[in-house]
Structures are given as C-alpha cells and as structure tokens.
Design a protein around this motif. Structure first.
Motif, short mmCIF file in Angstrom:
data_model
loop_
_atom_site.label_atom_id
_atom_site.label_comp_id
_atom_site.label_asym_id
_atom_site.label_seq_id
_atom_site.Cartn_x
_atom_site.Cartn_y
_atom_site.Cartn_z
N HIS A 72 -4.91 -0.52 -0.84
CA HIS A 72 -4.02 -1.66 -0.57
C HIS A 72 -4.13 -2.67 -1.70
N LEU A 73 -5.16 -3.49 -1.70
CA LEU A 73 -5.29 -4.51 -2.75
C LEU A 73 -6.63 -4.41 -3.47
N GLU A 74 -7.20 -3.21 -3.46
CA GLU A 74 -8.35 -2.86 -4.29
C GLU A 74 -9.68 -3.53 -3.90
N CYS A 75 -9.86 -3.86 -2.64
CA CYS A 75 -11.18 -4.28 -2.18
C CYS A 75 -12.06 -3.03 -2.11
N CYS A 79 -11.14 -6.42 3.89
CA CYS A 79 -10.18 -7.43 3.42
C CYS A 79 -9.01 -7.62 4.38
N HIS A 80 -8.40 -6.49 4.81
CA HIS A 80 -7.24 -6.61 5.71
C HIS A 80 -7.35 -5.60 6.85
N ASN A 81 -8.57 -5.22 7.16
CA ASN A 81 -8.85 -4.34 8.30
C ASN A 81 -8.20 -2.96 8.15
N GLY A 82 -8.20 -2.42 6.96
CA GLY A 82 -7.70 -1.06 6.75
C GLY A 82 -8.76 -0.05 7.20
N CYS A 99 -12.04 -1.15 5.39
CA CYS A 99 -11.84 -2.17 4.36
C CYS A 99 -11.80 -3.51 5.07
N CYS A 143 -10.03 0.35 -2.23
CA CYS A 143 -8.98 0.42 -1.21
C CYS A 143 -7.61 0.52 -1.89
N PRO A 145 -3.00 -1.85 6.46
CA PRO A 145 -1.97 -1.87 5.41
C PRO A 145 -2.13 -0.87 4.26
N PRO A 146 -3.24 -0.15 4.10
CA PRO A 146 -3.31 0.74 2.92
C PRO A 146 -2.15 1.73 2.88
S1 FES Z 1 -7.41 -4.44 0.40
FE1 FES Z 1 -8.05 -2.97 1.81
S2 FES Z 1 -6.83 -3.31 3.52
FE2 FES Z 1 -6.13 -4.75 2.08
#
Ligand code: FES
Length: 156
Positions: free
Chosen positions: A97-100, A115-118, A113, A95, A130-131
């Motif tokens: 955003h924060l690499e999930c 992690c933060h619903n991307g 994703c 991802c 958020p991505p």
């Molecule tokens: S790491 Fe994927 S939306 Fe935050």
C-alpha cells in the motif's frame, strides 16, 4: 552629446560588457550551486541500490514455531515467518500500500501492516485492508549440517 562624451562612451563600452559578463557568470554559478544539490537529491543516481539475491537469516533453532522476524534484505526489510507446523515462509516486508514495514501476528497467524490495518495471509495474499497487491514472496532454503542448518532467504 559632445564628441568627448561619445569618445568616453566608446571607451567604456568594452569594459561594461566585460563587467556585465562577469556579473552574469557569477549569477549563473550561484544559481547552479543551489540547483545541482537539489537536483541530485530529487533524482537519485541509477543503480544506487545494490542488488541482493540472498541472505542468511540465522540458524533454524533460532526461530520458534509461530513467530516472525523482520530482517534486512539488502536495503529493504524482509519478513521470515516460522509457521505453527515448523515451515518457513519469507516475504518482502514492504507493504504494497504505502510501503510501511509489515509484521507477523502470532494470534491470528497473519501478516499485518499497522499503518492502515492491511492483512495478508501466509502466502502473501491480501486478506483485507487497502494493500492493492500481494507481498513479494521469497524462497526459503535450509543449508548446512542437519541440526545446524542455516535459513537462507532468496528471490524466487
Ligand atoms: S501502508 Fe500498509 S496498509 Fe497502508
């Protein structure tokens, strides 16, 4: 100070300097033995990650329509999606955003994703969340005998 004291002090001075030097070297080597592993951990060596240009994901028959699979692309994950109409699409599964690691949502035919619903569409573009950037798109080729083709993922 008597002349005998001065003479004694003169004799001890080189010895003291030698002992001070040894002590200093001991402190310096102890300090370096602690600092070096920390430095190697914090700053990884250049080219630690071998470059991977393509991977064979499997046979076409192994992937049902409207499914996704996360697989290894070198040291990183990639996601291979077989759409409802049988097309293959592949992306870097990290991802932006924060690499999930992202996954395929068959109910909505989107890449998600957790992690933060991307949410990404099947072109890798961000739909919501958020991505900040689209997913990196990989090229998919089929190689081999008809009916027995391998799905090959490569960098575009
Ligand atoms: S790491 Fe994927 S939306 Fe935050």
């Amino acid at each position: 100070m008597s002349s005998q004291d001065a003479h004694l002090q003169q004799r001890e001075s080189p010895r003291r300097t030698f002992l001070d030097t040894l002590l200093g070297l001991g402190f310096a080597s102890t300090f370096m033995s602690i600092l070096y592993p920390v430095w190697r951990y914090v700053i990884p060596p250049a080219n630690a990650e071998p470059a991977t240009d393509s991977v064979v994901a499997g046979k076409v028959s192994e992937f049902r329509p409207n499914t996704g699979a996360v697989l290894k692309f070198g040291t990183k994950p990639a996601i291979l999606v077989r759409t409802s109409d049988g097309q293959f699409k592949a992306f870097n599964a990290v991802c932006t955003h924060l690499e999930c690691t992202v996954q395929y949502k068959s109910e909505t035919s989107q890449i998600w994703c957790a992690c933060h619903n991307g949410l990404y569409d099947l072109s890798g573009n961000v739909i919501s969340g958020p991505p900040p950037r689209p997913l990196e798109v990989f090229k998919v080729n089929l190689r081999g005998e008809p009916g027995q083709e391998d799905v090959v993922i490569s960098r575009t």
